[in-house]
Design a protein around this motif. Structure first.
Motif, short mmCIF file in Angstrom:
data_model
loop_
_atom_site.label_atom_id
_atom_site.label_comp_id
_atom_site.label_asym_id
_atom_site.label_seq_id
_atom_site.Cartn_x
_atom_site.Cartn_y
_atom_site.Cartn_z
N PHE A 39 -10.29 -6.20 -3.58
CA PHE A 39 -9.18 -5.05 -3.24
C PHE A 39 -10.17 -4.01 -2.49
O PHE A 39 -10.89 -3.38 -2.94
CB PHE A 39 -8.83 -4.56 -4.64
CG PHE A 39 -7.59 -3.59 -4.54
CD1 PHE A 39 -7.58 -2.34 -3.69
CD2 PHE A 39 -6.41 -3.94 -5.28
CE1 PHE A 39 -6.39 -1.39 -3.64
CE2 PHE A 39 -5.37 -3.19 -5.19
CZ PHE A 39 -5.49 -1.84 -4.59
N CYS A 41 -9.99 -0.53 0.04
CA CYS A 41 -9.20 0.83 0.23
C CYS A 41 -9.81 1.50 1.41
O CYS A 41 -11.09 1.39 1.62
CB CYS A 41 -9.41 1.44 -1.09
SG CYS A 41 -8.64 1.00 -2.44
N MET A 158 -0.85 -2.57 2.01
CA MET A 158 -0.29 -1.31 1.24
C MET A 158 -0.73 -0.09 2.01
O MET A 158 -1.81 0.33 2.01
CB MET A 158 -0.55 -1.30 -0.25
CG MET A 158 -0.21 -2.39 -0.93
SD MET A 158 -0.62 -2.16 -2.83
CE MET A 158 0.98 -1.44 -3.33
N ASP A 159 0.43 0.63 2.61
CA ASP A 159 0.15 1.71 3.43
C ASP A 159 0.83 3.04 2.83
O ASP A 159 1.77 3.47 2.75
CB ASP A 159 0.99 1.55 4.76
CG ASP A 159 0.64 2.44 5.61
OD1 ASP A 159 -0.35 3.43 5.59
OD2 ASP A 159 1.43 2.77 6.84
N GLU A 160 -0.21 3.82 2.14
CA GLU A 160 -0.31 5.07 1.47
C GLU A 160 1.09 4.77 0.64
O GLU A 160 1.84 5.73 0.64
CB GLU A 160 -0.01 6.06 2.35
CG GLU A 160 -1.22 6.18 3.25
CD GLU A 160 -1.27 7.60 3.88
OE1 GLU A 160 -1.13 8.53 3.03
OE2 GLU A 160 -1.78 7.72 4.79
N GLN A 174 -0.64 3.97 -9.98
CA GLN A 174 -1.92 3.51 -9.75
C GLN A 174 -2.50 2.45 -11.08
O GLN A 174 -2.93 1.43 -10.59
CB GLN A 174 -2.92 4.59 -9.52
CG GLN A 174 -3.03 5.36 -8.34
CD GLN A 174 -3.77 6.63 -8.45
OE1 GLN A 174 -4.48 6.90 -9.24
NE2 GLN A 174 -3.41 7.60 -7.41
N THR A 181 -2.81 -6.31 -10.09
CA THR A 181 -3.69 -6.96 -9.12
C THR A 181 -4.90 -7.68 -9.80
O THR A 181 -5.27 -8.67 -9.36
CB THR A 181 -4.01 -5.79 -7.87
OG1 THR A 181 -4.74 -4.70 -8.65
CG2 THR A 181 -2.92 -5.66 -6.98
N THR A 188 -6.10 -7.55 -1.51
CA THR A 188 -5.24 -6.51 -1.01
C THR A 188 -6.09 -5.28 -0.12
O THR A 188 -7.38 -5.26 -0.08
CB THR A 188 -5.14 -5.67 -2.32
OG1 THR A 188 -4.51 -6.34 -3.48
CG2 THR A 188 -4.09 -4.36 -2.09
N PHE A 190 -5.69 -1.81 1.00
CA PHE A 190 -4.78 -0.74 0.73
C PHE A 190 -5.03 0.71 1.54
O PHE A 190 -6.49 1.01 1.66
CB PHE A 190 -4.98 -0.24 -0.72
CG PHE A 190 -4.20 0.66 -1.31
CD1 PHE A 190 -3.35 0.23 -2.23
CD2 PHE A 190 -4.69 1.89 -1.44
CE1 PHE A 190 -2.63 1.33 -2.97
CE2 PHE A 190 -4.08 3.22 -2.17
CZ PHE A 190 -2.71 2.66 -2.97
N THR A 192 -5.04 4.87 2.12
CA THR A 192 -4.72 6.18 1.21
C THR A 192 -5.55 7.23 1.51
O THR A 192 -6.42 7.08 2.32
CB THR A 192 -4.90 5.84 -0.19
OG1 THR A 192 -4.88 7.06 -0.82
CG2 THR A 192 -6.56 5.48 -0.48
N GLU A 197 -7.46 7.75 -5.71
CA GLU A 197 -6.73 6.65 -5.61
C GLU A 197 -7.85 5.38 -5.20
O GLU A 197 -7.99 4.28 -5.80
CB GLU A 197 -5.61 6.87 -4.61
CG GLU A 197 -4.82 5.48 -4.66
CD GLU A 197 -3.45 6.07 -4.12
OE1 GLU A 197 -2.55 6.45 -5.16
OE2 GLU A 197 -3.13 6.12 -2.88
#
Length: 255
Positions: A39, A41, A158-160, A174, A181, A188, A190, A192, A197
């Motif tokens: 995952f 970010c 994942m877009d915000e 969240q 997940t 993922t 992600f 943000t 987050e």
């Protein structure tokens, strides 16, 4: 030994918009890998090309230069969840969740069963026959998550997704996403604006520069899996958040 090939790999990726002399260099050159089950970010100042990166990964935009590869043999290599939900107002909640399965020509009975399973997991079973206009923002985003995960994508983009939600609801979603997940080991990527987050959810947090966006820092939140939202109260959480904020503030400041 680790994963021999990353699930997603970007090499010298660039994207520009417009024509000379009005070209805007939005992204890159950017190098990025996401391992199977990881995952990742991505945080960065507004306009740094975060969404552009995700749209290239989703196949919605072509890169101007470099390459982005997704290694996946499944029927659906990637599924994307947008900030504005991206669900269809004229379809019921169940039909929205089933949509990707219908596109894949999954037999109706199996598609209904998979959709209903995801509706139950996301607490939406009582709303299967409802239309999105009757749902709250948090419910609509749960529908979008159920729709994306129902197709069992190799990669979740994942877009915000929680940016439009109030703080309390954002925290709840969240925590739900964290649980989901981790259970599914969904790979993922992600995007943000929120450092909190990113630190709650991510195995790795990448910080992007101001436009054209490049990766300028990488941090691994020191919280073992399975983790819960309780990490928000850890002293290391606060320390890492302020360290990343200092980096981001420098990038967001006008040149």
């Amino acid at each position: 030994m680790g994963e021999p090939y990353p699930k997603l790999e970007a090499v010298e990726l660039t994207r520009a918009f417009g024509r000379t002399p009005h070209t805007v260099h939005a992204l890159g050159p950017l190098d990025l890998t996401v391992a199977e089950g990881e995952f990742v970010c991505v945080v960065g100042p507004s306009g740094c090309g975060k969404s552009t990166l995700l749209r290239i990964a989703a196949g919605l935009l072509r890169p101007s230069g470099g390459v982005l590869r997704i290694r996946d043999a499944g029927a659906r290599p990637a599924a994307m969840i947008f900030q504005d939900y991206g669900i269809y107002d004229w379809k019921t909640v169940r039909a929205n969740v089933r949509f990707g399965l219908d596109v894949q020509r999954v037999p109706r009975r199996e598609a209904d069963a998979r959709a209903d399973d995801w509706l139950a997991r996301m607490g939406l079973a009582d709303f299967a026959g409802a239309y999105p206009a009757t749902l709250s923002g948090g419910m609509r985003q749960r529908v979008a998550i159920a729709r994306a995960l129902a197709v069992e994508p190799g990669l979740l983009l994942m877009d915000e997704p929680f940016a439009a939600l109030d703080a309390q609801l954002r925290t709840i979603l969240q925590d739900e996403l964290l649980e989901l997940t981790q259970a599914l080991r969904t790979t993922t990527l992600f995007i943000t604006h929120s450092l909190e987050e990113a630190l709650v959810l991510g195995d790795r947090v990448l910080v992007m520069s101001a436009r054209p966006g490049r990766v300028i820092a990488e941090r691994r939140p020191p919280f073992p899996r399975p983790r819960t939202g309780e990490v928000r109260t850890a002293p290391e959480f606060t320390a890492l958040k302020s360290e990343l904020w200092d980096l981001l503030r420098k990038e967001a400041a006008p040149a």
